[in-house]
Design a protein around this motif. Structure first.
Motif, PDB file in Angstrom:
ATOM      1  N   THR A 196      50.400  36.926  37.183  1.00  0.00           N
ATOM      2  CA  THR A 196      49.099  36.942  37.443  1.00  0.00           C
ATOM      3  C   THR A 196      47.949  37.250  36.406  1.00  0.00           C
ATOM      4  N   LYS A 247      31.464  30.883  38.762  1.00  0.00           N
ATOM      5  CA  LYS A 247      30.985  29.862  38.135  1.00  0.00           C
ATOM      6  C   LYS A 247      30.426  28.894  38.996  1.00  0.00           C
ATOM      7  N   GLU A 292      32.658  25.567  41.008  1.00  0.00           N
ATOM      8  CA  GLU A 292      33.961  26.184  41.493  1.00  0.00           C
ATOM      9  C   GLU A 292      34.082  25.810  42.836  1.00  0.00           C
ATOM     10  N   LEU A 350      35.240  26.444  34.565  1.00  0.00           N
ATOM     11  CA  LEU A 350      36.560  26.347  35.408  1.00  0.00           C
ATOM     12  C   LEU A 350      36.407  26.065  36.760  1.00  0.00           C
ATOM     13  N   ILE A 351      37.385  25.029  37.342  1.00  0.00           N
ATOM     14  CA  ILE A 351      37.386  24.940  38.775  1.00  0.00           C
ATOM     15  C   ILE A 351      38.921  25.273  39.166  1.00  0.00           C
ATOM     16  N   PHE A 352      39.121  25.894  40.279  1.00  0.00           N
ATOM     17  CA  PHE A 352      40.311  26.224  40.825  1.00  0.00           C
ATOM     18  C   PHE A 352      40.533  25.725  42.229  1.00  0.00           C
ATOM     19  N   TRP A 408      42.422  37.509  43.167  1.00  0.00           N
ATOM     20  CA  TRP A 408      41.501  37.923  41.809  1.00  0.00           C
ATOM     21  C   TRP A 408      40.291  37.018  41.697  1.00  0.00           C
ATOM     22  N   TRP A 409      40.654  35.610  41.811  1.00  0.00           N
ATOM     23  CA  TRP A 409      39.961  34.564  41.337  1.00  0.00           C
ATOM     24  C   TRP A 409      38.634  34.745  42.582  1.00  0.00           C
ATOM     25  N   GLN A 461      45.029  35.375  34.637  1.00  0.00           N
ATOM     26  CA  GLN A 461      43.808  36.057  34.315  1.00  0.00           C
ATOM     27  C   GLN A 461      43.287  35.614  33.087  1.00  0.00           C
ATOM     28  N   ARG A 473      36.283  37.548  42.147  1.00  0.00           N
ATOM     29  CA  ARG A 473      35.234  37.698  40.888  1.00  0.00           C
ATOM     30  C   ARG A 473      34.205  37.700  41.189  1.00  0.00           C
ATOM     31  N   PHE A 524      46.709  36.138  41.456  1.00  0.00           N
ATOM     32  CA  PHE A 524      45.844  35.581  40.917  1.00  0.00           C
ATOM     33  C   PHE A 524      44.657  34.889  42.107  1.00  0.00           C
ATOM     34  N   ARG A 525      45.144  34.351  42.892  1.00  0.00           N
ATOM     35  CA  ARG A 525      44.363  33.789  44.038  1.00  0.00           C
ATOM     36  C   ARG A 525      43.148  34.746  44.613  1.00  0.00           C
TER      37      ARG A 525
END
Lengths: 243, 479
Positions: free
Chosen positions: A17, B474, B477, A34-36, B466-467, A21, B470, B463-464
């Motif tokens: 993780t 941005k 996204e 950024l794109i996730f 957290w993203w 980050q 946020r 992570f997922r």
């Protein structure tokens, strides 16, 4: 403003993780939008490398659908996963099919993290500071399949305060090999122990690599050996700042 | 030497490897790796030679019928006799027949992988013929009663102390652990055998089609003795060893010794074209060439797997292979070991016998980097894994059904991303019960096979969330 899609890899997703980050922060600090794509899972390499080509196809399709929505470059923290997409996706689909065309397109815009920094953004100094004695392990697919022979060291040399010391047998496999670790655990362990022995002999306090798989293996091996050496993903060193 | 195995249990072997093997193997192979690197560095056109070598080998394999026919005619024109052996049994019978026609009682042999492949020594002994290996390494493993554990260094797994004790036990003489002295003892015994042998048997590194010349690349001089002292010389050579002409040979002679031992040229390079022409000339009265197929033309049918037949048997792939260096040659269960064995044996003996071998690699690719004829070993390993896991025109799948079922489930979980994402949320919770001090010292099977060697890092999978959480989202996204 450059755009990129974050490919977090399944091992990154499960275990790293903080590294992900850090990857986000470094890229955004460099002005990358950024794109996730949250539908991403795994690139399918564990199935493909074990001979399950047919079973890999659905996994690859999931990846290609998730990242095909945007035409932005795809950036991931693993040379091995990136190589899977770059070199093997197109082998999974018959030439002339839409899937094959998409695989070729996706392959052409997928980059490993350091590759993206050095070759796409053309950045070798990200303003990091890491005042430590560091050694570097060259991960196999990153080194041989992607041909990244100098990128990692170029980036490390630019890190403020970092002293890079050579690792004996730097380019020898650490024994990870994915399912190899559970298929032939004794051999995997012997290879890992050789790597750990060489790392300890450098006197470095940190060993750096660009591969979550190797990182799990080497970090675990150092832990098992009771060593104080820190195994770190390249991204985490590049995200270190002056205190 | 062992009988052709019915199943090669690589994993079972690796669970109990004597500690002396990796240590002896690593010592020897490191020397070769260093030597190779030095020779390559001083020859700027080495990469170009590899490319040319690769292309010549492929061209020859694609036109094998043409070159073999040319070779046969040239050998016959030089006064030699050519025999075709489609199987190992055929080859053994051909050699036995020649031996019986000449009342052969004693055979001296130079080092040959082809005769290891067909297990010729046992057949000769069963027929009451004494067969003596005269290459020092081969002599040692013949005393030990094993096959070779490396392509060019058959006794690489033994240290000098072990060889000395083998000599003391088998030869009933006082042998010190000194390589020079051990070689002297062997030389003395072998000299007598050379002088009294009725037949010499060799293999061959190359067969030059245009002149029918057998090329032998050796270092000890025993090969010369075997092929010149007895009146009868029989060479057993795989059909894949043919090359078009002398011009191609120069390429392979530059590649072979450099890749194998780190020499520019081996100490002896012999060119044998037929038997002696007249009395007073050196060489045997009769020269027989046994051309061995033994599955090779079958391998040729597979456009991916066939590249294994480009091999010139230098052993460089084994010398750099971290798996080979930790298990030694016997783990591969056949006359040929290391990465090249892992791709040849499953094709020769079939994946039902050798299904574990394609998996005996981390796919690190070090072998392909050094192969003098650029065999894409990792690609062929993957190709054979596919044959094992899912089957292909050459063979039905041989991987156990439960493992295939698990792969099918994994495939679904990774392709249906909601299943994967659900798992990503559950795994950290499930695994947290095993967590000690920030690590997982133990995890359920099959991960227990990981944790037997080192702990597993904890599943964090943060992570997922957290993203998503946020504060600054941005533009562009996707959610």
């Amino acid at each position: 403003m450059p755009k990129a899609q974050l490919f977090i890899t399944c091992l990154g997703d499960q275990f790293y993780t903080a590294t992900l980050q850090n990857m986000t922060r470094i890229l955004e600090d460099l002005g990358v939008e950024l794109i996730f794509p949250h539908e991403q899972t795994c690139c399918g390499q564990p199935l493909f490398n074990n001979g399950f080509d047919d079973q890999t196809r659905g996994v690859a399709l999931n990846f290609m659908r998730a990242f095909g929505k945007s035409d932005a470059p795809i950036v991931g923290p693993s040379g091995s996963c990136v190589s899977m997409i770059k070199h093997h996706y197109e082998e999974l689909f018959a030439p002339g099919t839409p899937e094959h065309a998409l695989a070729v397109d996706i392959a052409s815009r997928t980059f490993e993290f350091t590759e993206y920094l050095v070759h796409v953004l053309q950045v070798t100094n990200v303003g990091a500071a890491y005042p430590h004695k560091v050694t570097y392990h060259a991960s196999c697919h990153y080194l041989r399949e992607l041909g990244m022979k100098t990128e990692a060291k170029t980036l490390l040399m630019q890190v403020d305060g970092l002293e890079l010391v050579p690792l004996q047998d730097e380019e020898t496999c650490c024994g990870f090999g994915g399912a190899f670790t559970v298929t032939y655990p004794e051999v995997s362990r012997a290879m890992m122990e050789n790597k750990v022995k060489n790392i300890l002999a450098t006197g470095a306090d940190t060993v750096v690599m660009c591969e979550p798989g190797c990182l799990m293996n080497v970090a675990g091996g150092l832990r098992k050996a009771g060593a104080k050496v820190r195994a770190s993903h390249m991204i985490d060193v590049l995200a270190s700042k002056k205190p | 030497m062992s009988e052709t195995p019915s199943y090669i249990g690589f994993e079972a072997y690796t669970e109990h490897i004597p500690a002396s093997i990796p240590s002896a193997v690593q010592q020897a192979t490191s020397r070769f790796v260093g030597g190779r690197a030095a020779r390559v560095a001083e020859l700027p056109q080495f990469e170009q030679l590899r490319q040319i070598g690769s292309e010549i080998r492929l061209h020859t394999l694609q036109n094998l019928d043409v070159y073999l026919t040319r070779l046969e005619a040239a050998v016959q024109a030089a006064g030699g006799q050519v025999h075709w052996a489609s199987s190992a049994e055929d080859a053994r019978q051909i050699v036995l027949k020649i031996a019986s026609e000449h009342n052969v009682r004693r055979v001296v042999k130079s080092k040959s992988m082809a005769t290891e492949e067909i297990e010729l020594n046992q057949a000769l002994q069963a027929a009451g013929i004494e067969a003596i290996e005269t290459d020092l390494g081969e002599y040692i493993i013949q005393l030990a009663g094993t096959g070779p554990s490396h392509i060019i260094v058959p006794a690489v797994h033994l240290k000098k102390e072990e060889i000395a004790s083998l000599f003391r036990e088998k030869l009933q003489i006082d042998a010190p652990a000194d390589p020079a002295e051990l070689a002297r003892i062997a030389r003395e015994i072998l000299r007598e055998k050379f002088l009294s042998a009725d037949m010499g048997i060799s293999g061959g590194n190359f067969l030059v089609a245009e002149t029918g010349t057998l090329v032998m690349v050796t270092n000890e001089g025993n090969g010369r003795m075997c092929t010149t002292m007895p009146d009868l010389h029989v060479a057993v050579v795989g059909i894949d060893k043919v090359i078009p002409d002398w011009e191609s040979l120069t390429v392979f002679l530059k590649l072979l010794a450099r890749s194998a031992t780190g020499q520019k040229l081996s100490t002896y390079t012999q060119f044998i074209t037929g038997p002696r022409r007249e009395e007073g000339e050196f060489g045997p009265k009769e020269f027989h060439l046994v051309l061995l197929d033994n599955g090779r033309s079958n391998i040729l049918k597979d456009p991916v797997g066939r590249d294994v037949l480009k091999c010139i048997r230098c052993g460089a792939c084994a010398n750099v292979c971290p798996v080979y260096k930790n298990v030694g040659g016997f783990a591969y269960g056949s006359f040929i070991s290391g990465p090249i064995g892992a791709i040849l044996t499953p094709q020769m003996l079939g994946t039902p016998v050798a299904r574990e071998l394609p998996y005996a690699s981390t796919l690190c690719g070090a072998c392909a980097d050094v192969c003098p004829v650029k065999i894409p070993i990792p690609t062929i390993l993957r190709h054979l894994r596919h044959r094992v896991a899912e089957g292909d025109p050459a063979s039905a799948p041989t991987m156990p059904a439960p493992i295939r079922a698990v792969a099918g489930l994994a495939s679904l979980a990774l392709a249906w991303n909601w299943v994967y994402r659900l798992g990503t949320r559950l795994l950290p919770l499930l695994m947290s019960i095993f967590k000690r001090d920030g690590w997982l010292p133990w995890a359920p099977y099959p991960l227990s096979r990981w944790t037997q060697g080192r702990p597993l890092p904890p599943f964090t999978a943060g992570f997922r969330q957290w993203w998503k959480a946020r504060p600054v989202k941005k533009k562009g996204e996707q959610q």
